[in-house]
Design a protein around this motif. Structure first.
Motif, PDB file in Angstrom:
ATOM      1  N   GLY A  67       0.802  -1.219   0.000  1.00 30.22           N
ATOM      2  CA  GLY A  67       0.000   0.000   0.000  1.00 30.22           C
ATOM      3  C   GLY A  67       0.833   1.266   0.000  1.00 30.22           C
ATOM      4  O   GLY A  67       0.331   2.347  -0.281  1.00 30.22           O
ATOM      5  N   SER A  68       2.105   1.137   0.306  1.00 33.23           N
ATOM      6  CA  SER A  68       2.990   2.313   0.278  1.00 33.23           C
ATOM      7  C   SER A  68       3.645   2.486  -1.102  1.00 33.23           C
ATOM      8  O   SER A  68       4.593   3.265  -1.241  1.00 33.23           O
ATOM      9  N   TYR A  69       3.154   1.761  -2.076  1.00 36.32           N
ATOM     10  CA  TYR A  69       3.789   1.763  -3.402  1.00 36.32           C
ATOM     11  C   TYR A  69       2.774   1.717  -4.556  1.00 36.32           C
ATOM     12  O   TYR A  69       2.826   2.525  -5.481  1.00 36.32           O
ATOM     13  N   ILE A 116       8.671   5.655   2.013  1.00 36.66           N
ATOM     14  CA  ILE A 116       7.274   5.588   2.461  1.00 36.66           C
ATOM     15  C   ILE A 116       7.050   4.276   3.209  1.00 36.66           C
ATOM     16  O   ILE A 116       7.171   3.189   2.629  1.00 36.66           O
ATOM     17  N   SER A 117       6.752   4.359   4.483  1.00 35.81           N
ATOM     18  CA  SER A 117       6.432   3.154   5.245  1.00 35.81           C
ATOM     19  C   SER A 117       5.648   3.572   6.471  1.00 35.81           C
ATOM     20  O   SER A 117       6.165   4.299   7.320  1.00 35.81           O
ATOM     21  N   LYS A 118       4.389   3.116   6.538  1.00 34.60           N
ATOM     22  CA  LYS A 118       3.561   3.516   7.675  1.00 34.60           C
ATOM     23  C   LYS A 118       4.169   2.998   8.975  1.00 34.60           C
ATOM     24  O   LYS A 118       4.338   3.733   9.934  1.00 34.60           O
ATOM     25  N   SER A 119       4.522   1.708   8.973  1.00 31.94           N
ATOM     26  CA  SER A 119       5.086   1.120  10.193  1.00 31.94           C
ATOM     27  C   SER A 119       6.503   1.626  10.428  1.00 31.94           C
ATOM     28  O   SER A 119       6.973   1.700  11.551  1.00 31.94           O
ATOM     29  N   GLY A 120       7.187   1.935   9.330  1.00 27.74           N
ATOM     30  CA  GLY A 120       8.576   2.373   9.433  1.00 27.74           C
ATOM     31  C   GLY A 120       9.541   1.249   9.739  1.00 27.74           C
ATOM     32  O   GLY A 120      10.712   1.495  10.045  1.00 27.74           O
ATOM     33  N   THR A 121       9.059   0.014   9.621  1.00 29.68           N
ATOM     34  CA  THR A 121       9.931  -1.113   9.974  1.00 29.68           C
ATOM     35  C   THR A 121       9.943  -2.203   8.897  1.00 29.68           C
ATOM     36  O   THR A 121      10.518  -3.260   9.110  1.00 29.68           O
ATOM     37  N   THR A 122       9.294  -1.981   7.760  1.00 29.56           N
ATOM     38  CA  THR A 122       9.200  -3.041   6.745  1.00 29.56           C
ATOM     39  C   THR A 122      10.573  -3.280   6.113  1.00 29.56           C
ATOM     40  O   THR A 122      11.273  -2.331   5.721  1.00 29.56           O
ATOM     41  N   THR A 123      10.935  -4.564   6.004  1.00 32.88           N
ATOM     42  CA  THR A 123      12.312  -4.925   5.623  1.00 32.88           C
ATOM     43  C   THR A 123      12.693  -4.447   4.213  1.00 32.88           C
ATOM     44  O   THR A 123      13.775  -3.880   4.016  1.00 32.88           O
ATOM     45  N   LYS A 257      -5.728  -5.573  -7.122  1.00 30.74           N
ATOM     46  CA  LYS A 257      -5.555  -6.936  -6.581  1.00 30.74           C
ATOM     47  C   LYS A 257      -5.119  -6.871  -5.122  1.00 30.74           C
ATOM     48  O   LYS A 257      -5.570  -7.630  -4.280  1.00 30.74           O
ATOM     49  N   GLN A 258      -4.200  -5.946  -4.810  1.00 23.63           N
ATOM     50  CA  GLN A 258      -3.753  -5.831  -3.424  1.00 23.63           C
ATOM     51  C   GLN A 258      -4.904  -5.380  -2.532  1.00 23.63           C
ATOM     52  O   GLN A 258      -5.112  -5.912  -1.436  1.00 23.63           O
ATOM     53  N   LEU A 259      -5.657  -4.383  -3.019  1.00 21.50           N
ATOM     54  CA  LEU A 259      -6.765  -3.848  -2.223  1.00 21.50           C
ATOM     55  C   LEU A 259      -7.736  -4.970  -1.835  1.00 21.50           C
ATOM     56  O   LEU A 259      -8.056  -5.153  -0.661  1.00 21.50           O
TER      57      LEU A 259
HETATM   58  O1  PA5 Z   1      -2.045  -2.351   2.865  1.00 19.34           O
HETATM   59  C1  PA5 Z   1      -1.205  -2.576   3.722  1.00 19.34           C
HETATM   60  O2  PA5 Z   1      -1.392  -2.287   4.924  1.00 19.34           O
HETATM   61  C2  PA5 Z   1       0.112  -3.214   3.376  1.00 19.34           C
HETATM   62  O3  PA5 Z   1       0.161  -3.594   2.042  1.00 19.34           O
HETATM   63  C3  PA5 Z   1       1.259  -2.244   3.658  1.00 19.34           C
HETATM   64  O4  PA5 Z   1       1.072  -1.074   2.918  1.00 19.34           O
HETATM   65  C4  PA5 Z   1       2.621  -2.854   3.288  1.00 19.34           C
HETATM   66  O5  PA5 Z   1       2.804  -4.055   3.975  1.00 19.34           O
HETATM   67  C5  PA5 Z   1       3.751  -1.885   3.642  1.00 19.34           C
HETATM   68  O6  PA5 Z   1       3.700  -1.520   4.981  1.00 19.34           O
HETATM   69  P1  PA5 Z   1       4.437  -0.244   5.522  1.00 19.34           P
HETATM   70  O7  PA5 Z   1       3.853   0.966   4.904  1.00 19.34           O
HETATM   71  O8  PA5 Z   1       4.213  -0.271   6.994  1.00 19.34           O
HETATM   72  O9  PA5 Z   1       5.890  -0.391   5.174  1.00 19.34           O
END
Ligand code: PA5
Length: 409
Positions: A67-69, A116-123, A257-259
């Motif tokens: 979701g961050s992409y 861009i990372s909501k959690s700020g911890t994604t590998t 598809k992700q949504l």
């Molecule tokens: O929709 C979601 O919540 C996930 O696809 C996240 O966007 C994805 O895992 C990336 O997470 P984050 O933004 O914390 O790095």
């Protein structure tokens, strides 16, 4: 705006109203009223940052996954905007080959980074960020490198948030009430989009205008789509294929598809979201669609008007037998292919949902994003799953961390 042409499914309006109220009150439902209610100050800061990046960077490397992409990439590929800055994507896989491609294209040109990372911890994004940060520091020195890093993350926690505060990166916020795959209209999507030359005012205006679709639940395209999917699911159709006749929508399909996949696929339930780009894929997946297992339904997106068109040229000797198409527009041929495909698939017992969008513009795509986000949440709730969590995504991470020897795993 967006129209659902068929089928003519009835909406249970009481149930629909109840679900919409549930979404708007859900602690993760912040996206639902966003087009009417976005943070104007953050919006102005996004535009200002985009201008700065356009002035000093030939490239913006957008680092993020899921979701961050996918949302901003989907819109940039679909709208094909013009900008002095090209957006490149990194941190959406662990592939060295993909990383090299981005680094090769970047060369020694001026660039900035939006991590861009909501959690700020994604590998995946965290690894890519280390690599591009090192490159920035080597090229510009630490102070200027820090000025060229734009971090979109949580307002108060996470490794990326903490680093951004310490190093003084420009920060944008992913609100607590909005999950990754519902975040296109936050800075997650808006900063890369503005840098790429997408008119984000029009994008949000399109979404805002389309929120009116819900005012009359019985006629609502969003609700009719959600209830139709639910009916199909109940009748054993557990695969949905999103079809589009515009290759520029390939990444839109990926976003879609992700949504739906992450929102609905849980607790042993869900419709498997698949996609095709036609007519290309009619020469690969067309056979399966026409005659394979009958557990599929199809949702076709038709773009009604396209500014770009070609006329099929005249050929005196008609050696290729295409005389019957001479003088016709390519868009007309594409449209007939769409109608023919729908007709063939219906004959082959694939139920079809047809959605029309007026054109490929910011307004139409703003509306389309809102259409699918809302329909997805409604559909998940109809199917009795929580649209806003993704517990299954953690499983591969646990296994991977174990193999990589991360402390605590
Ligand atoms: O929709 C979601 O919540 C996930 O696809 C996240 O966007 C994805 O895992 C990336 O997470 P984050 O933004 O914390 O790095």
């Amino acid at each position: 705006m967006i129209k659902l042409i068929y089928p003519d499914t009835k909406v249970d309006t009481e149930k629909a109203k109840q679900i919409l109220a549930e979404i708007s009150q859900n602690p993760m439902g912040g996206w639902f009223n966003l087009p009417n209610n976005y943070d104007k100050e953050e919006f102005a800061r996004i535009k200002e940052a985009a201008k700065k990046i356009n002035n000093n960077s030939k490239y913006l490397v957008c680092i993020g996954i899921g979701g961050s992409y996918l949302g901003h990439r989907a819109l940039i590929e679909a709208l094909d905007p013009v900008s002095p800055t090209k957006v490149l994507y990194a941190g959406n896989s662990l592939s060295s080959i993909s990383l090299k491609k981005v680094l090769d294209e970047l060369g020694d040109n001026d660039f900035s980074v939006n991590v861009i990372s909501k959690s700020g911890t994604t590998t995946e994004p965290a690894i890519a960020f280390r690599i591009f940060k090192e490159k920035l520091i080597k090229k510009y020195g630490e102070e200027e490198a820090n000025r060229r890093i734009f971090a979109t993350t949580d307002a108060s926690k996470g490794a990326l948030h903490d680093e951004a505060v310490t190093k003084g990166y420009t920060r944008f916020v992913v609100p607590d009430s909005i999950g990754g795959r519902y975040s296109v209209f936050t800075a997650v999507g808006l900063l890369p989009l503005a840098v790429a030359g997408v008119n984000i005012d029009n994008l949000l205006a399109g979404a805002k205008e389309f929120t009116k679709d819900l005012e009359n639940p019985a006629e609502s395209a969003i609700l009719r789509y959600a209830f139709t999917r639910h009916d199909f699911r109940e009748s054993g159709h557990d695969v949905e294929v999103l079809s589009s006749f515009e290759p520029n929508l390939m990444y839109f399909n990926e976003w879609w598809k992700q949504l739906f996949g992450e929102s609905e696929g849980k607790d042993g339930k869900g419709i498997f979201p698949a996609s095709v780009i036609c007519t290309t894929d009619l020469h690969s997946m067309g056979q399966y669609l026409q005659e394979g297992r009958r557990n599929i339904f199809e949702t076709v997106i038709k773009v009604v008007n396209s500014e770009i068109d070609f006329t099929i040229p005249k050929l005196d000797d008609d050696c290729d037998g295409l005389g019957y198409l001479e003088g016709k527009s390519l868009n007309h041929v594409n449209e007939q292919a769409l109608e023919a495909t729908v007709s063939a698939h219906k004959t082959g017992n694939i139920p079809v949902i047809k959605i029309e969008i007026p054109d490929i513009s910011e307004k139409s795509f703003g509306a389309l994003i809102y259409f699918f986000e809302t329909a997805c949440a409604v559909s998940a709730i109809l199917g009795k799953v929580n649209p806003f969590n993704q517990p299954g995504v953690e499983e591969y991470k646990r296994e991977m961390f174990k193999l990589l020897g991360k402390t605590g795993f």
